[in-house]
Design a protein around this motif. Structure first.
Motif, mmCIF file in Angstrom:
data_model
loop_
_atom_site.group_PDB
_atom_site.id
_atom_site.type_symbol
_atom_site.label_atom_id
_atom_site.label_comp_id
_atom_site.label_asym_id
_atom_site.label_seq_id
_atom_site.Cartn_x
_atom_site.Cartn_y
_atom_site.Cartn_z
ATOM 1 N N ARG A 24 -13.989 -8.389 -2.427
ATOM 2 C CA ARG A 24 -13.665 -8.153 -3.837
ATOM 3 C C ARG A 24 -14.626 -8.895 -4.757
ATOM 4 O O ARG A 24 -15.039 -8.369 -5.786
ATOM 5 C CB ARG A 24 -12.208 -8.574 -4.104
ATOM 6 C CG ARG A 24 -11.214 -7.589 -3.530
ATOM 7 C CD ARG A 24 -9.814 -8.136 -3.469
ATOM 8 N NE ARG A 24 -8.916 -7.114 -2.950
ATOM 9 C CZ ARG A 24 -7.711 -7.363 -2.462
ATOM 10 N NH1 ARG A 24 -7.244 -8.596 -2.450
ATOM 11 N NH2 ARG A 24 -6.967 -6.384 -2.006
ATOM 12 N N LEU A 28 -17.116 -7.087 -7.541
ATOM 13 C CA LEU A 28 -17.182 -7.444 -8.965
ATOM 14 C C LEU A 28 -18.609 -7.815 -9.372
ATOM 15 O O LEU A 28 -19.061 -7.472 -10.465
ATOM 16 C CB LEU A 28 -16.227 -8.598 -9.283
ATOM 17 C CG LEU A 28 -14.735 -8.274 -9.222
ATOM 18 C CD1 LEU A 28 -13.918 -9.480 -9.688
ATOM 19 C CD2 LEU A 28 -14.374 -7.052 -10.040
ATOM 20 N N CYS A 62 -9.918 -2.193 -2.035
ATOM 21 C CA CYS A 62 -9.516 -1.604 -3.318
ATOM 22 C C CYS A 62 -8.131 -0.961 -3.294
ATOM 23 O O CYS A 62 -7.510 -0.789 -4.335
ATOM 24 C CB CYS A 62 -10.523 -0.543 -3.767
ATOM 25 S SG CYS A 62 -12.104 -1.232 -4.247
ATOM 26 N N VAL A 64 -4.328 0.183 -3.202
ATOM 27 C CA VAL A 64 -2.999 -0.326 -3.516
ATOM 28 C C VAL A 64 -2.003 0.651 -2.894
ATOM 29 O O VAL A 64 -2.358 1.800 -2.609
ATOM 30 C CB VAL A 64 -2.769 -0.448 -5.043
ATOM 31 C CG1 VAL A 64 -3.715 -1.481 -5.629
ATOM 32 C CG2 VAL A 64 -2.940 0.883 -5.743
ATOM 33 N N PRO A 65 -0.766 0.198 -2.658
ATOM 34 C CA PRO A 65 0.193 1.086 -1.974
ATOM 35 C C PRO A 65 0.430 2.401 -2.701
ATOM 36 O O PRO A 65 0.781 3.397 -2.076
ATOM 37 C CB PRO A 65 1.484 0.245 -1.943
ATOM 38 C CG PRO A 65 1.037 -1.168 -2.077
ATOM 39 C CD PRO A 65 -0.200 -1.140 -2.912
ATOM 40 N N ILE A 205 -15.223 5.091 -11.187
ATOM 41 C CA ILE A 205 -15.954 3.943 -10.646
ATOM 42 C C ILE A 205 -16.572 4.381 -9.319
ATOM 43 O O ILE A 205 -15.885 4.967 -8.477
ATOM 44 C CB ILE A 205 -15.002 2.749 -10.415
ATOM 45 C CG1 ILE A 205 -14.414 2.272 -11.739
ATOM 46 C CG2 ILE A 205 -15.724 1.610 -9.702
ATOM 47 C CD1 ILE A 205 -13.348 1.189 -11.579
ATOM 48 N N ARG B 26 -2.831 -5.096 -5.850
ATOM 49 C CA ARG B 26 -2.546 -4.526 -7.182
ATOM 50 C C ARG B 26 -3.294 -5.285 -8.261
ATOM 51 O O ARG B 26 -3.835 -4.707 -9.198
ATOM 52 C CB ARG B 26 -1.038 -4.579 -7.457
ATOM 53 C CG ARG B 26 -0.251 -3.606 -6.592
ATOM 54 C CD ARG B 26 1.167 -3.425 -7.115
ATOM 55 N NE ARG B 26 1.892 -2.499 -6.253
ATOM 56 C CZ ARG B 26 2.995 -2.831 -5.583
ATOM 57 N NH1 ARG B 26 3.504 -4.034 -5.686
ATOM 58 N NH2 ARG B 26 3.582 -1.930 -4.806
ATOM 59 N N PHE B 28 -6.063 -7.081 -7.939
ATOM 60 C CA PHE B 28 -7.509 -6.847 -7.897
ATOM 61 C C PHE B 28 -7.870 -5.524 -8.544
ATOM 62 O O PHE B 28 -8.877 -5.406 -9.243
ATOM 63 C CB PHE B 28 -8.048 -6.859 -6.466
ATOM 64 C CG PHE B 28 -9.499 -6.447 -6.415
ATOM 65 C CD1 PHE B 28 -10.490 -7.274 -6.924
ATOM 66 C CD2 PHE B 28 -9.878 -5.199 -5.924
ATOM 67 C CE1 PHE B 28 -11.824 -6.886 -6.929
ATOM 68 C CE2 PHE B 28 -11.212 -4.801 -5.927
ATOM 69 C CZ PHE B 28 -12.184 -5.651 -6.429
ATOM 70 N N ARG B 29 -7.038 -4.506 -8.308
ATOM 71 C CA ARG B 29 -7.323 -3.196 -8.896
ATOM 72 C C ARG B 29 -7.376 -3.281 -10.412
ATOM 73 O O ARG B 29 -8.230 -2.670 -11.061
ATOM 74 C CB ARG B 29 -6.253 -2.222 -8.436
ATOM 75 C CG ARG B 29 -6.587 -0.792 -8.692
ATOM 76 C CD ARG B 29 -7.788 -0.323 -7.887
ATOM 77 N NE ARG B 29 -7.814 1.105 -7.977
ATOM 78 C CZ ARG B 29 -7.200 1.894 -7.103
ATOM 79 N NH1 ARG B 29 -6.638 1.380 -6.039
ATOM 80 N NH2 ARG B 29 -7.195 3.193 -7.273
ATOM 81 N N ILE B 31 -8.113 -6.052 -12.098
ATOM 82 C CA ILE B 31 -9.310 -6.826 -12.438
ATOM 83 C C ILE B 31 -10.557 -5.961 -12.295
ATOM 84 O O ILE B 31 -11.481 -6.021 -13.108
ATOM 85 C CB ILE B 31 -9.396 -8.088 -11.546
ATOM 86 C CG1 ILE B 31 -8.225 -9.031 -11.854
ATOM 87 C CG2 ILE B 31 -10.729 -8.808 -11.737
ATOM 88 C CD1 ILE B 31 -8.087 -10.197 -10.886
ATOM 89 N N LEU B 32 -10.577 -5.121 -11.261
ATOM 90 C CA LEU B 32 -11.712 -4.213 -11.069
ATOM 91 C C LEU B 32 -11.852 -3.267 -12.259
ATOM 92 O O LEU B 32 -12.949 -3.078 -12.793
ATOM 93 C CB LEU B 32 -11.528 -3.423 -9.765
ATOM 94 C CG LEU B 32 -12.544 -2.310 -9.489
ATOM 95 C CD1 LEU B 32 -13.949 -2.880 -9.322
ATOM 96 C CD2 LEU B 32 -12.159 -1.511 -8.246
ATOM 97 N N GLU B 33 -10.732 -2.685 -12.673
ATOM 98 C CA GLU B 33 -10.772 -1.781 -13.830
ATOM 99 C C GLU B 33 -11.212 -2.539 -15.077
ATOM 100 O O GLU B 33 -11.976 -2.020 -15.895
ATOM 101 C CB GLU B 33 -9.403 -1.129 -14.060
ATOM 102 C CG GLU B 33 -9.030 -0.057 -13.031
ATOM 103 C CD GLU B 33 -9.784 1.254 -13.242
ATOM 104 O OE1 GLU B 33 -10.295 1.495 -14.362
ATOM 105 O OE2 GLU B 33 -9.876 2.052 -12.287
#
Lengths: 312, 196
Positions: A24, A28, A62, A64-65, A205, B26, B28-29, B31-33
């Protein structure tokens, strides 16, 4: 084949938390410097290098559930690579999957950008075999790193010029080099140059993962991406000069499929979801009258389509 | 580590993620956005760090820092409670500003920001990420343009000069996350900032 996996048999999305943090952070930094290849400590994955381990690690970091994952291999949702990666995340992350580009929130791709335009909120994850665009011109990492540092990209233009001198045109048809925001020259992964214009100004993205080569790079939304060219030899996309034989599309990228040993051939959309969608709306091409879908057709050829990612 | 004040140690054990893989994914997603679309304000949850850290700053630390990243606590953030919380939940080695991979504090406490690492010409990724605590985040103030922004957007930055100087260093430079309560916004080094 149905598989019963105990709930909690895997941590969410397979990778341990420390690995995900490392990936991650790399993502970034990649976002902050568009087109620059960030080194990362690529892990062994339960699949061989060359099968999308870089993309899988980026996707794992990346997901998420709530995500709906789509995986394509050269446009197709149902080839070996796509099926096994999709199943991997169904099993380890429990995420929903889809074949529809419009419904997906994360799309992992090998060597294509979907025909259907992407939108904000979506993430496109590319599997990258050789992330360094200069690697085949200069094998030493120390040198290519210096070339990126000094913005010394003359060698790449020499290569394109030699294409023109030899073939009368730029013959590079895939992994066509691009310049990102006027700074870094980047390998867009081996997508056909037909897809290059979709890289630029894309609302989604775009993340690139190279597992064996241990690099991650990124294009934030709306990033300016320019395919390298010359004033007198401007960049041009290319595709087979046919319409899709199944759905009749004139503007999609086509695969050529040999159908017999008498010289018979057909051209079909490489993007199976796009082709299916058009056929469902009633479009039909030269051979699209029967009920044979592009999907079943592609299945019958599984195994003889080349799957060697590193090959150039 | 031997805690000097046992009463605080109990607090230090609280406030981390209760379900780290899901909560960090969740967060990180978001923060990524936030980083990929500079100026957009996202919400994160799951951390309850000690004062004076905001929820969002705590989440950012839990998601991004670990024993392999050097962390600088600036100003009021450099207190016993925060140090204990970081030691228990994160384990990041604390360091001075010049060596930090991550730094957290108010804009005033982080100043002068020119001391933070901006990366090397051959490795621009080896740069600091600043987590700047602000009172509030609104899409009003200096204009932002650049990668991740379709035309232009606005964000109430604490100042513009430092970010213009940072952009001038591109591809070097530090990257910034702004945090206020449970809100978070990103400002990567690639963003052009203009006072209006």
């Amino acid at each position: 084949m149905t598989e019963h996996i105990e709930a909690g048999a895997y941590t969410f999305a397979y990778l341990d938390e420390q690995t995900k943090r490392m990936i991650r952070r790399a993502i970034l930094k990649g976002i902050a410097v568009p087109g620059y290849q960030v080194p990362f400590a690529s892990r062994e994955m339960p699949m061989p290098y060359g099968w999308g381990t870089g993309g899988v690690q980026v996707t794992a970091a990346c997901l998420v559930p709530e995500d709906r994952l789509k995986v394509i291999d050269q446009g197709a949702d149902d080839t070996t690579n796509a099926v096994s990666i999709r199943r991997f995340f169904q099993r380890t992350a429990g995420v929903a999957t889809t074949e529809a580009t419009t419904e997906a929130t994360v799309i992992q791709t090998r060597h294509r950008i979907p025909e259907t335009p992407l939108k904000a909120g979506q993430i496109l994850v590319y599997q990258v075999p050789i992330p360094e665009p200069l690697r085949f011109l200069e094998p030493r990492e120390t040198e290519t790193r210096k070339m990126h540092e000094l913005e010394e990209y003359g060698l790449m233009h020499v290569k394109l010029y030699e294409d023109i001198a030899r073939h009368g045109q730029i013959a590079t048809s895939y992994a066509y080099p691009v310049k990102v925001e006027g700074r870094y020259v980047m390998d867009p992964s081996p997508i056909p140059r037909f897809d290059n214009p979709k890289l630029s100004g894309n609302p989604a993205i775009q993340l690139f993962g190279a597992g064996r080569e241990q690099r991650i790079y990124a294009l934030p939304p709306w990033t300016e991406v320019v395919s390298l060219d010359f004033d007198d030899h401007p960049f041009q996309t290319s595709k087979a000069p046919h319409d899709c034989d199944l759905c009749g599309a004139q503007d999609s990228y086509l695969d050529e499929v040999i159908t017999d040993d008498q010289g018979g051939r057909m051209f079909v959309c490489s993007d199976t979801d796009f082709c299916e969608g058009r056929r469902a709306k009633g479009h039909a091409g030269r051979l699209g009258g029967d009920q044979k879908s592009s999907k079943t057709f592609a299945n019958s050829f599984e195994g003889i389509w080349p799957g060697t990612e590193g090959a150039r | 580590m031997i805690a000097t004040r046992p009463a605080d140690t109990a607090d230090a054990l609280e406030g981390g993620f209760t379900e780290a893989p899901i909560q960090s994914a969740r967060a990180f997603r978001e923060i990524l956005e936030a980083m990929a679309r500079p100026g957009t304000i996202r919400r994160v949850q799951g951390a309850r760090p000690p004062e004076p850290l905001s929820v969002a700053a705590g989440v950012a630390l839990l998601v991004l820092t670990d024993p392999t990243t050097r962390l600088h606590l600036a100003g009021r953030a450099d207190c016993a409670e925060v140090r204990d919380w970081v030691a228990f939940h994160i384990g990041a080695p604390l360091t001075r500003a010049e060596e930090a991979d991550f730094a957290v504090g108010t804009w005033e406490a982080l100043h002068p920001v020119s001391r933070f690492r901006i990366g090397q010409p051959d490795y621009p990724d080896r740069s600091a990420t600043l987590i700047v605590e602000v009172d509030r985040l609104v899409n009003h103030g200096p204009a932002l343009t650049g990668p991740g922004i379709e035309t232009a957007t606005w964000l109430n930055l604490p100042e513009t000069a430092a970010f213009r100087a940072n952009r001038a260093l591109f591809p070097l430079g530090f990257d910034t996350l702004f945090t206020a309560g449970d809100r978070i916004a990103g400002l990567p080094r690639s963003t052009r900032v203009e006072a209006i």
